[in-house]
Design a protein around this motif. Structure first.
Motif, PDB file in Angstrom:
ATOM      1  N   GLU A  19       0.824  -1.208   0.000  1.00  0.00           N
ATOM      2  CA  GLU A  19       0.000   0.000   0.000  1.00  0.00           C
ATOM      3  C   GLU A  19       0.860   1.262   0.000  1.00  0.00           C
ATOM      4  O   GLU A  19       0.522   2.258  -0.641  1.00  0.00           O
ATOM      5  N   TYR A  22       2.103   1.751  -3.464  1.00  0.00           N
ATOM      6  CA  TYR A  22       0.977   2.153  -4.302  1.00  0.00           C
ATOM      7  C   TYR A  22       0.654   3.630  -4.080  1.00  0.00           C
ATOM      8  O   TYR A  22       0.488   4.395  -5.030  1.00  0.00           O
ATOM      9  N   ASP A  52      -2.477  -7.801  -7.498  1.00  0.00           N
ATOM     10  CA  ASP A  52      -3.115  -6.496  -7.445  1.00  0.00           C
ATOM     11  C   ASP A  52      -3.154  -5.894  -8.842  1.00  0.00           C
ATOM     12  O   ASP A  52      -2.181  -5.334  -9.319  1.00  0.00           O
ATOM     13  N   SER A  53      -4.292  -6.024  -9.480  1.00  0.00           N
ATOM     14  CA  SER A  53      -4.412  -5.513 -10.848  1.00  0.00           C
ATOM     15  C   SER A  53      -4.349  -3.989 -10.883  1.00  0.00           C
ATOM     16  O   SER A  53      -3.950  -3.411 -11.893  1.00  0.00           O
ATOM     17  N   ASN A  54      -4.726  -3.323  -9.792  1.00  0.00           N
ATOM     18  CA  ASN A  54      -4.654  -1.862  -9.765  1.00  0.00           C
ATOM     19  C   ASN A  54      -3.212  -1.381  -9.945  1.00  0.00           C
ATOM     20  O   ASN A  54      -2.962  -0.407 -10.643  1.00  0.00           O
ATOM     21  N   VAL A  57      -2.200  -1.948 -13.634  1.00  0.00           N
ATOM     22  CA  VAL A  57      -2.827  -0.945 -14.501  1.00  0.00           C
ATOM     23  C   VAL A  57      -2.180   0.417 -14.265  1.00  0.00           C
ATOM     24  O   VAL A  57      -1.877   1.146 -15.210  1.00  0.00           O
ATOM     25  N   GLY A  58      -1.937   0.734 -13.002  1.00  0.00           N
ATOM     26  CA  GLY A  58      -1.290   2.003 -12.673  1.00  0.00           C
ATOM     27  C   GLY A  58       0.093   2.099 -13.296  1.00  0.00           C
ATOM     28  O   GLY A  58       0.478   3.151 -13.823  1.00  0.00           O
TER      29      GLY A  58
END
Length: 170
Positions: A19, A22, A52-54, A57-58
């Motif tokens: 996190e 991220y 974690d696909s986020n 993608v990020g």
């Protein structure tokens, strides 16, 4: 009332680190630091065990933004005849997208134009050196060296001129 079982500290630390990366990536992205954002998203993705696909993608979005940003900078440098700076930006684009045809073409064009400028400064530097005008010769050769630090002919001319001026100083 149902009590939650305590999580393994390692699992909690990993999630916290994921996190953190991220959030750091989001902050970099928000501040247009796309290269750093792509790197931080990549770290978040690695830590999250690639689930974690986020983060994935990020990272992809940050890389696209980085490419666009470096292409814009390269174009600006090309318009101002700052070929070495343009080449550096285009190399960064090619790091992200090695097959980017536009970046490859712009880089080849910039290298050609840079080489012409380097040759002009090299010739002027050699001419000044022959006339005994060492300060002007160093100025021209240093300009050529700044534009293309790996150019062997420029390095040789600078070394020769340094040798001659040292001999005269003795």
């Amino acid at each position: 009332i149902k009590l939650e079982t305590a999580k393994d500290p390692k699992e909690q630390d990993t999630k916290s680190l994921d996190e953190t990366y991220y959030d750091l990536a989001i902050a970099y992205n928000d501040n247009a630091l796309y290269d750093k954002a792509a790197e931080a998203f990549g770290e978040a993705f690695k830590i999250s065990k690639q689930t974690d696909s986020n983060a994935a993608v990020g990272q992809a979005q940050a890389m696209d933004a980085a490419v666009n940003s470096h292409m814009e900078k390269a174009n600006g440098f090309l318009l101002n005849s700052q070929y070495s700076d343009a080449i550096a930006e285009l190399n960064t684009v090619l790091k992200y997208q090695p097959t980017n045809k536009q970046a490859q073409d712009f880089k080849a064009d910039a290298e050609g134009k840079r080489d012409v400028e380097v040759a002009k400064h090299l010739a002027a530097g050699k001419s000044y050196a022959k006339k005994g005008k060492a300060v002007l010769a160093f100025g021209e050769l240093n300009l050529a060296h700044k534009m293309d630090p790996d150019n062997v002919a420029v390095q040789t001319a600078l070394n020769n001129l340094k040798g001659k001026t040292r001999d005269r100083a003795k």
